[in-house]
Design an enzyme around this catalytic site. Sequence first.
Site, short mmCIF file in Angstrom:
data_model
loop_
_atom_site.label_atom_id
_atom_site.label_comp_id
_atom_site.label_asym_id
_atom_site.label_seq_id
_atom_site.Cartn_x
_atom_site.Cartn_y
_atom_site.Cartn_z
N PHE A 137 0.87 -1.21 -0.12
CA PHE A 137 0.06 0.08 0.01
C PHE A 137 0.94 1.28 0.17
CE2 PHE A 137 -2.29 3.68 1.60
CZ PHE A 137 -3.53 3.38 1.02
N ASP A 222 9.34 2.55 1.52
CA ASP A 222 8.05 3.54 2.23
C ASP A 222 7.84 3.22 3.77
OD1 ASP A 222 5.52 4.43 2.77
OD2 ASP A 222 4.70 3.58 1.09
N LYS A 251 2.45 9.94 8.27
CA LYS A 251 1.84 9.39 9.30
C LYS A 251 2.18 10.19 10.64
CE LYS A 251 -1.03 5.69 7.59
NZ LYS A 251 -0.53 5.02 6.35
C1 LIG Z 1 -0.93 5.21 5.00
C2 LIG Z 1 0.22 4.88 3.92
C3 LIG Z 1 0.38 5.69 2.95
C4 LIG Z 1 -0.27 6.56 2.40
O1 LIG Z 1 -0.38 7.95 3.41
P1 LIG Z 1 -1.41 9.08 2.96
O2 LIG Z 1 -1.09 10.12 4.23
O3 LIG Z 1 -2.70 8.57 3.31
O4 LIG Z 1 -1.38 9.49 1.86
C5 LIG Z 1 1.45 5.14 2.06
N1 LIG Z 1 2.17 4.27 2.33
C6 LIG Z 1 2.18 3.34 3.45
C7 LIG Z 1 2.80 2.39 3.63
C8 LIG Z 1 0.86 3.95 4.36
O5 LIG Z 1 0.72 3.06 5.43
#
Ligand SMILES: *Cc1c(COP(=O)(O)O)cnc(C)c1O
Length: 396
Positions: A137, A222, A251
């Site tokens: 994700f 990420d 986050k």
């Molecule tokens: C939550 C998340 C995102 C997206 O972040 P947003 O602030 O919602 O755009 C991207 N990568 C990972 C691993 C995430 O957990």
Amino acid sequence: MLEDIIQLDKKYYMNTFGNRLPVCFEKGEGLKLFDDKGNIYYDFLGGIAVNSLGHGHKDFIAALKNQLDRVIHTSSLYYIENQARLAQKLAENSCAEKIFFANSGAEANEGAFKLAKIYHYKKGTGKYEIISLDKSFHGRTLAAVAATGQEKYQKPYYPLTPGFKQVKPNDFEAVLEAVTDTTAAIMIELIQGESGVYPMDREYVQKLRKLCDEKDIVLIFDEVQTGMGRTGRLFAHQLYDVEPDIFTSAKALGGGIPIGAVCAGKKLSEVFEPGDHGTTFGGNPFATAAGLAVFDIYEKEQLVGNADKMGKYFFDKLNSLRNISDKITDVRGFGLLIGIQIKDEIAKKVSDSLFENRFLVSLCGGNTIRIAPPLIIKENDIDLFVNSLEKILEEF
Ligand SMILES: *Cc1c(COP(=O)(O)O)cnc(C)c1O
């Protein structure tokens, strides 16, 4: 009244979130959230790995108020002290040398894709493809969706941004098969969060690093969810002892104020030049004041160490419970990013029952309860949760 709010939402808010859990919080304090009737909920999800300081942290609020009284936004046309200082904090505490601030995780990942692509463009290698993993994700923008290896997020948006492909996670042979002369970058989550808390093997990650070095491929982690102390290290790449060329953060970075960061190691720190990338809001004085306050409070309260310690305590308790209950089929993760896999037939019921007992968690990947509490959590909070989970499991 909750019913009125639900009606308003149904009438005026786009239905992207369906039927939400029937609660609306009015106030928070530490791990606790209070609804309009004064009911107490225990936040074991931290606003999806965002609220690392818990709710209503006094020093955090004071820092935000202080900045509000000064200046909120100025624009990237001018120097911004907080922005420079927060970039310094991130660089000095990770493998990054330079930082760029965005407003969200997806947007930070967009920045990372662009940085990887422009690196190859300026070098004239002709490489443009980005490999990521199934069950990943990476966010909801079009390029992030193209990198997110889940059909349900991709299908409505075909044709996707070209140049992305996904391979099986934790399978180095699959990466070898997918890599070509045009592979520009590989992006992974060290622990896949949204799909059910699946950590990558250390050996796999080390092999990726070696492959990327040999083939001049940009390795991107990420760390939007795994970063900012979540795993018991400030960033999960420190847990794995593998340095990426780029990592992204968001986050928990702003403690609830939106901010994202593209963090580049030496190889890519000088690649962006004036005009190559930009933002209106990213890293503005207010958002970066929040990030600085998060760092200050982490240091003062030793929250990364606490995440490590409490994570171990949490895992011990859950593994003990797993030993006596065959309804728990797996416990995965690191630090305070924990997936409790429950027998498929009862996973949803257990998750619902946790909510009825006023514990906030999220069900991921269909059968895994994800826990990502504030890093201020203490042993007795964990005891409270595990004891309740034990009772709930006995009911099904
Ligand atoms: C939550 C998340 C995102 C997206 O972040 P947003 O602030 O919602 O755009 C991207 N990568 C990972 C691993 C995430 O957990």
